[in-house]
Design an enzyme around this catalytic site. Structure first.
Site, PDB file in Angstrom:
ATOM      1  N   GLY A  99      45.144  43.413  38.131  1.00  0.00           N
ATOM      2  CA  GLY A  99      44.823  44.966  38.067  1.00  0.00           C
ATOM      3  C   GLY A  99      43.431  44.783  37.802  1.00  0.00           C
ATOM      4  CB  CYS A 100      40.716  45.493  39.575  1.00  0.00           C
ATOM      5  SG  CYS A 100      41.367  43.845  39.751  1.00  0.00           S
ATOM      6  CB  ALA A 101      37.967  48.999  36.596  1.00  0.00           C
TER       7      ALA A 101
ATOM      8  N   GLY B 118      36.013  44.979  37.145  1.00  0.00           N
ATOM      9  CA  GLY B 118      36.301  44.317  35.994  1.00  0.00           C
ATOM     10  C   GLY B 118      37.924  44.075  36.550  1.00  0.00           C
TER      11      GLY B 118
ATOM     12  NE  ARG C 298      41.278  50.851  36.557  1.00  0.00           N
ATOM     13  CZ  ARG C 298      42.467  51.801  37.114  1.00  0.00           C
ATOM     14  NH1 ARG C 298      42.378  52.965  36.296  1.00  0.00           N
ATOM     15  NH2 ARG C 298      43.028  51.479  37.742  1.00  0.00           N
TER      16      ARG C 298
END
Lengths: 153, 500, 371
Positions: free
Chosen positions: C12-14, C182, C41
């Site tokens: 998962g990410c930002a 991120g 995140r």
């Protein structure tokens, strides 16, 4: 009027229509086994599959506009309902003279083979609201219950 | 006459408490198993004639009938088992090649069942096909390496494509092998479902020209029914080199099946045997195939994709590569489980390789050579259900042919006696009294139901994997894991074992 | 434990990105602040940045950002690089000690041009650089090309993005495009090369999502000579853009419509020429369709493109303020650095947000103020 029509091109000649017709008009209309095993006389079908392979089709009373059977009937048992057009035989008035059998151009009226003196013929399952049982039960949709106008003739 | 050593394969159990002697079984059995015996006032059975087609069982209005395997035991022997002995008995008495119908019934490993599909959990969402669009449309045909666009317009048109609303097509089943009723059922269903049906090598009967838009017309070694009008009547042309049930051998439709309609459709005299040679006698090598492909493209002015269908044989990957390079737009691979109306038993059961391995090998090979996009890949030979299709697509297929499943849908009970011409279900017969037992409207409706049901299932499976377009599954072998396979099989299938 | 490249790791990410359409260059401070707001995140196992316009003095050179595991592989790789390229300049990338950043590789920077004997009609400079990059990343154990474009660079590693930004002293660089990432991987990537952005020539991708079509995308790209050595979606997406735009000459918008194509049913309603075009694109490039959830920011020297999957399964917000375009996973991350944008919107699934430079030349922001 709506009549039962045979589609000979898909009639498998299995005669299941006869079995279900006989049952529906027996003393045990909801059970094939009881109809054929418990009724004193073998139930009679009011539909007949004509077979001359590869030609097969089911035949029953055409409920003719000018029905010879009603005119030939000596007791007035065979009548055509002016409303529905259905030709029926009043069994209480039938004396078993078989004039109707003689005059029917389709051979659609049979003697009740059990010796009972009543003539046996298709009543379009008039007690039912739905399609006649033969139409319902034909496994190959070879019988249809429809109004087909004669306009094209 | 010397006594026959053959035991009846089946016993007919008739429950006397349920039999109402209506004789439906008598009039329905084309093998003359059931007889009315007026002396004993009951129906009796000649069991040695029974092929276990279930016609009587299903038509019996009181369910009085059961067909059982003959319980008589042969002396227990793992090697010389009963089917081996029975085969020898048949040949000892008949002196002929053992014939059979449908695909092989031998316990060949079923790779489909060793493959397991993925599903989304946490890290990405699964997609609900009832709430979100789910696309399974498929384009079959040669795709260029790239698309050239100028000012928002396509500069070069795509080569001709077949558009399928589901990745399912009805495999080649010829008129002659199957009845016109069956052909009509397939043609109508394919049209209603937006998929394709295939003429096989039986030509195109006048009554089904109207279904040409959804038809692949086949050109086989006998060239039956092939003329310019025929080639242009379909949406694609398929050159049949081989079929999975009988790789390396041709076909033989006996003269008694060549009646008026078959005669006209195949363009051969009434009553003459229709013999398809084992090879095309104008294709003895790959460059000959190229000539035929381009002859057909010329004949149809390059408006129709040309498919080449081959049996899955040992060298199938290289053969497929050659077919693509020869200019085919579609390559169809028919695995060892492919069905047939008639094949020599020994050929059917022991020639060719399973479709799963052939598919994986061909897809990998075409990708290694960088030509996978030049042709679509259609897989056939024993596709049983929607998950087989989904797995086939993950292995690399563009679409699947279904033959046996379609026949079962129309009523086939897999009795494997298609070659007798006495199909009680009106499918694999030309006998007019049997043909009319299959009502094409019912057949088409059942086939339509099947395609719709499978389409729903494919969408469910796709959604579970977090995919909403079929092309994202095509060749996506990461969506597969295997159980209980050898390292070699994992390598050929190009998948990982479950847990890795 | 397998490291990234040997195993596929869902994450998962930002993501966050800024472009100034006038080519005004500004420091990396803002993008660090934006991505830092979305701290939760990521999980500290990956962060990174791509910056464009940071090397105007070497604008015509390919800027190689290299990560080495040890000196031996560095020497070996450098020997190889100098056999293929004329190296104008090479030095260690300046870093700062950050307590939480550990096990950093040797980070080195080279400004190079391919030697002329390797360049011909069949293999232009870009093609040659791409081949070399793929070769190093696939075959040179312990060496990794983090970026290789002109006048741009990727800075990435294992850690929270704001820590990586501090480590690489990004506040000291000035660029007209900044993108950041991120990461929240579901297991340990194990090395810095696996962090995002992923780059190829001047393409860079930051990406939030897990592409369920990865296997199909990968095998299609492999047919065109790409080696997907990292097993990441980001790598696949980068190569997809490279194939479609650089090699096949599609414009960015059309390329986006390959990755997130219109639904067939919507194509049915298009006017014939358009329908024909989209049908052909989808029929031919169907295997490049990115399925499953994603939001990405593609960086190029000419601008950025942000794109969502077709049914918007990952967040993506866009905003404008003057000449600046902001795209981010969360609106808060935009407002953190641009409190009163002119316009804020949530792009629809499959509809790209395109922010291209309006000018060729770039200039520095002398008074670039942040909130």
């Amino acid at each position: 009027m709506k009549r039962v029509y045979a589609r000979e091109e898909v009639c498998a000649g299995c005669k299941l229509c006869e079995v279900y017709c006989a049952t529906a008009h027996s003393e045990y209309p909801s059970s094939i086994l009881k109809a054929f095993q418990r009724q004193e006389t073998r139930p009679v079908a009011r539909i007949l599959v004509e077979v001359d392979q590869p030609l097969t089709f089911a035949l029953q009373c055409r409920h003719c506009e000018e029905a010879d059977c009603t005119q030939g009937c000596i007791t007035g048992a065979m009548t055509k309902d002016p409303e529905t057009g259905i030709v029926t035989n009043d069994e209480s008035r039938c004396v078993g003279c078989w004039t109707c059998v003689l005059v029917c151009p389709y051979g659609a009226i049979k003697r009740d083979e059990s010796g009972h003196k009543v003539a046996s013929k298709c009543d379009l399952c008039s007690n039912n609201d739905t399609n006649p049982i033969c139409v319902q039960k034909c496994p190959n949709n070879a019988l249809i219950f429809a109004e087909i106008s004669k306009g094209g003739d | 006459m010397p006594i026959s050593m053959q035991l009846p394969d089946y016993l007919v159990d008739r429950d006397p408490n349920r039999c109402i002697t209506c004789k439906v079984c008598v009039n329905q059995c084309a093998n003359d198993v059931h007889h009315w015996d007026k002396d004993v006032d009951s129906v009796i059975a000649e069991e040695e004639k029974c092929v276990n087609c279930h016609r009587c069982v299903i038509y019996c209005p009181t369910h009085a009938l059961k067909i059982r395997r003959n319980p008589t035991e042969y002396k227990e022997n793992h090697y010389w088992n009963s089917s081996t002995i029975r085969g020898i008995d048949r040949q000892a008495e008949g002196g002929g090649v053992l014939l059979t119908g449908m695909g092989t019934d031998k316990p060949i490993p079923i790779y489909w069942d060793r493959l397991f599909l993925n599903a989304s959990q946490v890290t990405n969402p699964s997609i609900d096909p009832l709430r979100e669009p789910m696309e399974i449309r498929t384009y079959l045909g040669s795709k260029p390496d790239n698309v050239i666009i100028k000012d928002g317009k396509l500069i070069k048109e795509l080569p001709p494509q077949l558009v399928l609303d589901a990745p399912i097509m009805f495999g080649a089943l010829s008129f002659g092998a199957i009845s016109l009723s069956a052909v009509k059922s397939l043609a109508k269903a394919a049209t209603d479902c937006g998929v394709m049906w295939n003429t096989g090598e039986g030509g195109l009967h006048r009554d089904v020209y109207e279904y040409g838009k959804n038809c692949i017309v086949q050109v086989a070694s006998g060239r039956f029914g092939v003329d310019a009008e025929y080639l242009n009547a379909g949406s694609a042309i398929e050159i049949k080199i081989g079929q999975g049930a009988k790789p390396g051998i041709g076909g033989h439709l006996p003269g008694e099946k060549v009646g008026e309609e078959v005669s006209k459709t195949r363009m051969i005299p009434v009553g003459s045997d229709a013999i398809s040679p084992a090879p095309h006698h104008d294709i003895y090598s790959i460059e000959d195939l190229r000539q035929l492909i381009y002859a057909l493209k010329e004949a149809t002015r390059y408006t129709k994709p040309v498919s080449v269908k081959v049996s899955a044989v040992h060298n199938v990957a290289a053969i497929a590569s050659g077919i693509v390079r020869a200019g085919a737009d579609i390559v169809a691979i028919d695995g060892v489980r492919g069905g047939t109306g008639a094949a020599p038993l020994r050929t059917r059961d022991s020639v060719g390789i399973p479709a799963e391995l052939a598919l994986a090998a061909v897809d990998s090979r075409l990708r290694q050579e960088g030509i996978r996009n030049q042709a679509s890949l259609v897989i056939a030979g024993g596709i049983r259900n929607s998950s087989d299709i989904v797995k086939a697509i993950a292995l690399g297929a563009d679409a699947c042919y279904i033959g046996t499943a379609a026949l079962i849908t129309m009523g086939c009970r897999m009795c494997q006696t298609c070659y007798t011409g006495k199909c009680n279900w009106g499918i694999c017969t030309q006998d007019p009294k049997l043909v009319k037992r299959l009502n094409p409207e019912i057949g088409a409706q059942r086939l339509t139901n099947l395609i719709h049901a499978w389409s729903h299932e494919i969408k469910e499976l796709l959604g579970g994997m977090g995919i909403n377009a079929l092309e994202s599954l095509r060749g996506n072998r990461l969506m597969l894991r295997g159980v209980g396979l050898s390292e070699t099989e994992y390598r050929i299938l190009g998948i990982l074992p479950a847990g890795e | 434990m397998l490291r990234e490249g040997e195993i596929r790791i869902p994450s998962g990410c930002a993501i966050s990105g800024i472009v100034n359409k006038q080519g005004v260059r500004f420091s990396g401070r803002d993008v660090i602040k934006s991505i830092a707001l979305m701290h939760d995140r990521s999980n500290g196992l990956g962060g990174g940045f791509a910056a464009y316009g940071i090397y105007p003095e070497y604008a015509e050179h390919y800027a190689f950002h290299m990560y080495y595991d040890d000196i031996t592989i560095k020497d070996y790789t450098e020997e190889f690089l100098s056999s293929r390229f004329n190296i104008a300049e090479s030095h260690e990338i300046p870093t700062k000690k950050v307590a939480s950043i550990k096990n950093s590789p040797i980070v080195w920077r080279y400004f190079v041009k391919p030697k002329s004997e390797f360049i011909d009609e069949d293999c232009g400079c870009d093609e040659f650089v791409m081949k070399i990059v793929m070769m190093i990343n696939a075959k040179f154990d312990g060496a990794f090309v983090a970026s290789s474009g002109k006048n741009m660079g990727a800075f990435k590693g294992v850690g929270y993005p704001e820590e990586i930004g501090e480590f690489f002293r990004l506040d000291e660089y000035k660029g007209y495009i900044w993108t950041s990432h991120g990461r929240f991987p579901t297991n340990t990537p194990g090395w810095w090369g696996g962090a995002h952005p992923f780059t190829l020539l001047d393409w860079s991708i930051v990406h939030n999502g897990e592409i369920s079509s990865y296997g199909a995308n990968k095998r299609y790209l492999e047919m065109f000579g790409y080696q997907l050595s990292l097993q990441t979606d980001t790598e696949a997406i980068t190569y997809a853009f490279d194939l479609l735009v650089r090699k096949h000459g599609l414009d960015i918008e059309t390329a986006c419509s390959v990755l997130a194509p219109p639904f067939w049913r919507n194509m049915e309603r298009m006017e014939p020429a358009k329908k024909e075009m989209y049908t052909a694109l989808r029929a031919v490039y169907g295997n490049l369709l990115l399925n499953g959830p994603f939001s990405i920011i593609l960086g190029t020297s000419k601008g950025i493109v942000a794109l969502n999957d077709r049914i918007k399964l990952r967040p993506l917000v866009a905003a404008t303020k003057g000449d600046n375009l902001y795209v981010s996973s969360e609106e808060s991350a935009i407002r953190e650095i641009c409190p009163s944008p002119d316009n804020v919107w949530t792009p629809k699934g499959g509809e790209p947000v395109i922010g291209m430079l309006e000018k060729e030349e770039t200039r520095d922001a002398y008074q670039y103020a942040t909130a």
